[in-house]
Design a protein around this motif. Sequence first.
Motif, short mmCIF file in Angstrom:
data_model
loop_
_atom_site.label_atom_id
_atom_site.label_comp_id
_atom_site.label_asym_id
_atom_site.label_seq_id
_atom_site.Cartn_x
_atom_site.Cartn_y
_atom_site.Cartn_z
N VAL A 1 23.77 -39.46 14.28
CA VAL A 1 24.02 -40.71 13.55
C VAL A 1 22.72 -41.24 12.96
O VAL A 1 22.65 -41.66 11.80
CB VAL A 1 24.68 -41.75 14.47
CG1 VAL A 1 24.74 -43.12 13.79
CG2 VAL A 1 26.09 -41.31 14.85
N LEU A 2 21.65 -41.21 13.77
CA LEU A 2 20.35 -41.66 13.28
C LEU A 2 19.85 -40.76 12.16
O LEU A 2 19.35 -41.24 11.13
CB LEU A 2 19.35 -41.67 14.43
CG LEU A 2 17.90 -42.06 14.08
CD1 LEU A 2 17.85 -43.46 13.46
CD2 LEU A 2 17.02 -41.98 15.32
N GLY A 3 20.02 -39.44 12.33
CA GLY A 3 19.58 -38.52 11.28
C GLY A 3 20.35 -38.70 9.99
O GLY A 3 19.78 -38.62 8.90
N GLY B 1 18.93 -39.67 6.42
CA GLY B 1 19.22 -38.80 5.29
C GLY B 1 19.76 -39.55 4.08
O GLY B 1 19.53 -39.15 2.94
N SER B 2 20.48 -40.63 4.33
CA SER B 2 21.04 -41.40 3.22
C SER B 2 19.98 -42.21 2.48
O SER B 2 20.27 -42.74 1.41
CB SER B 2 22.12 -42.34 3.75
OG SER B 2 21.56 -43.34 4.60
N ARG B 3 18.77 -42.29 3.03
CA ARG B 3 17.70 -43.07 2.40
C ARG B 3 16.65 -42.20 1.72
O ARG B 3 15.63 -42.69 1.27
CB ARG B 3 17.00 -43.93 3.46
CG ARG B 3 17.93 -44.79 4.31
CD ARG B 3 18.60 -45.86 3.49
NE ARG B 3 17.65 -46.79 2.93
CZ ARG B 3 17.96 -47.80 2.12
NH1 ARG B 3 19.23 -47.97 1.76
NH2 ARG B 3 17.04 -48.62 1.67
N VAL B 4 16.90 -40.91 1.63
CA VAL B 4 15.91 -40.00 1.04
C VAL B 4 15.83 -40.20 -0.46
O VAL B 4 16.87 -40.17 -1.15
CB VAL B 4 16.28 -38.53 1.36
CG1 VAL B 4 15.32 -37.57 0.66
CG2 VAL B 4 16.26 -38.30 2.87
N PRO B 5 14.63 -40.40 -1.02
CA PRO B 5 14.52 -40.53 -2.49
C PRO B 5 14.81 -39.20 -3.17
O PRO B 5 14.71 -38.13 -2.58
CB PRO B 5 13.06 -40.96 -2.68
CG PRO B 5 12.35 -40.52 -1.45
CD PRO B 5 13.34 -40.59 -0.34
N ALA B 6 15.16 -39.28 -4.45
CA ALA B 6 15.59 -38.10 -5.20
C ALA B 6 14.54 -37.00 -5.23
O ALA B 6 14.86 -35.82 -5.13
CB ALA B 6 15.97 -38.51 -6.63
N TYR C 1 21.10 -32.78 6.57
CA TYR C 1 21.39 -31.73 5.59
C TYR C 1 22.71 -31.93 4.85
O TYR C 1 22.72 -31.82 3.61
CB TYR C 1 21.38 -30.35 6.25
CG TYR C 1 21.61 -29.25 5.24
CD1 TYR C 1 20.56 -28.74 4.50
CD2 TYR C 1 22.90 -28.78 4.99
CE1 TYR C 1 20.77 -27.76 3.54
CE2 TYR C 1 23.11 -27.80 4.02
CZ TYR C 1 22.06 -27.30 3.30
OH TYR C 1 22.27 -26.35 2.34
N PRO C 2 23.84 -32.18 5.53
CA PRO C 2 25.08 -32.35 4.76
C PRO C 2 24.98 -33.45 3.71
O PRO C 2 25.47 -33.28 2.58
CB PRO C 2 26.12 -32.68 5.84
CG PRO C 2 25.57 -32.07 7.08
CD PRO C 2 24.09 -32.23 6.98
N THR D 1 24.22 -34.72 -2.02
CA THR D 1 23.59 -35.54 -3.05
C THR D 1 22.97 -34.68 -4.15
O THR D 1 23.05 -35.00 -5.34
CB THR D 1 22.52 -36.45 -2.42
OG1 THR D 1 23.11 -37.24 -1.40
CG2 THR D 1 21.90 -37.36 -3.47
N ILE D 2 22.34 -33.57 -3.75
CA ILE D 2 21.76 -32.67 -4.75
C ILE D 2 22.84 -32.15 -5.69
O ILE D 2 22.67 -32.12 -6.92
CB ILE D 2 21.04 -31.50 -4.06
CG1 ILE D 2 19.82 -32.00 -3.30
CG2 ILE D 2 20.62 -30.45 -5.10
CD1 ILE D 2 19.15 -30.93 -2.46
#
Length: 231
Positions: free
Chosen positions: A89-91, A95-100, A144-145, A150-151
């Motif tokens: 859950v933390l990961g 992951g949802s906050r990673v910049p493009a 990763y998912p 997002t990619i």
Amino acid sequence: SFVILAAATLAPAFARLPAVTGPSPDLADFSLRRMLEDRVIAALLVLTYLYFFLYGPLEVALPLLVVDRLHGSATELGLFWTAFGVFAVLGAALGSRVPARLLWTVAIGSVIGWGAVMVPLGWVHSVPPALCLFGLGGLLYAPYPIVSYTILQRRAERGTLLVVLAVRSGLTLVASPVGAAVGGPVTGAVGAGPTFAISGVATLAVGVAAGGWHVARRKRPPDGSGSASGG
């Protein structure tokens, strides 16, 4: 959630909405062809399949690892999945906050990190360090998912997005079960600990290969396909 999905799917049947013509076969073929021509999308789909496939054997091996090597019980096995879930859950939140600009870096780092954690996990002999490693694995696995999805969302053109997402869903649905099916005989032949090590080393190799491909791609001139923001 599936009840809501069913209601949303059935609602147009009762609303007297005008009929919507689906895409022609030519458009579907065009979308699939365009998807396969995009090297970034094709590479990410292959990476995703291999990542999920190599995860599959661990679901088979973990119960035996807990019982045979760690001399644990069902309680300890439940703790392993609890630790994985909590840290996942933390990961996922991270992951949802990673910049493009860092999407590929995080995706490849997730693969390499997961593999690096699984290798020593197969050789520990007590529950506490194994539990810590598996929790750390959840933290590294979970981004990763989200990042890979997002990619694809950023990279795929509007006409190919549905095809890309459908192919991705199909690959992820079958990868882990196929990996688990392969992992059963492997675990029976070599044991749970070596299965973790084999899966970890293979995952590391896949991640390093993906990293090398990504570095080489970044050094080449842009190919002009897709959106640069998700590249």
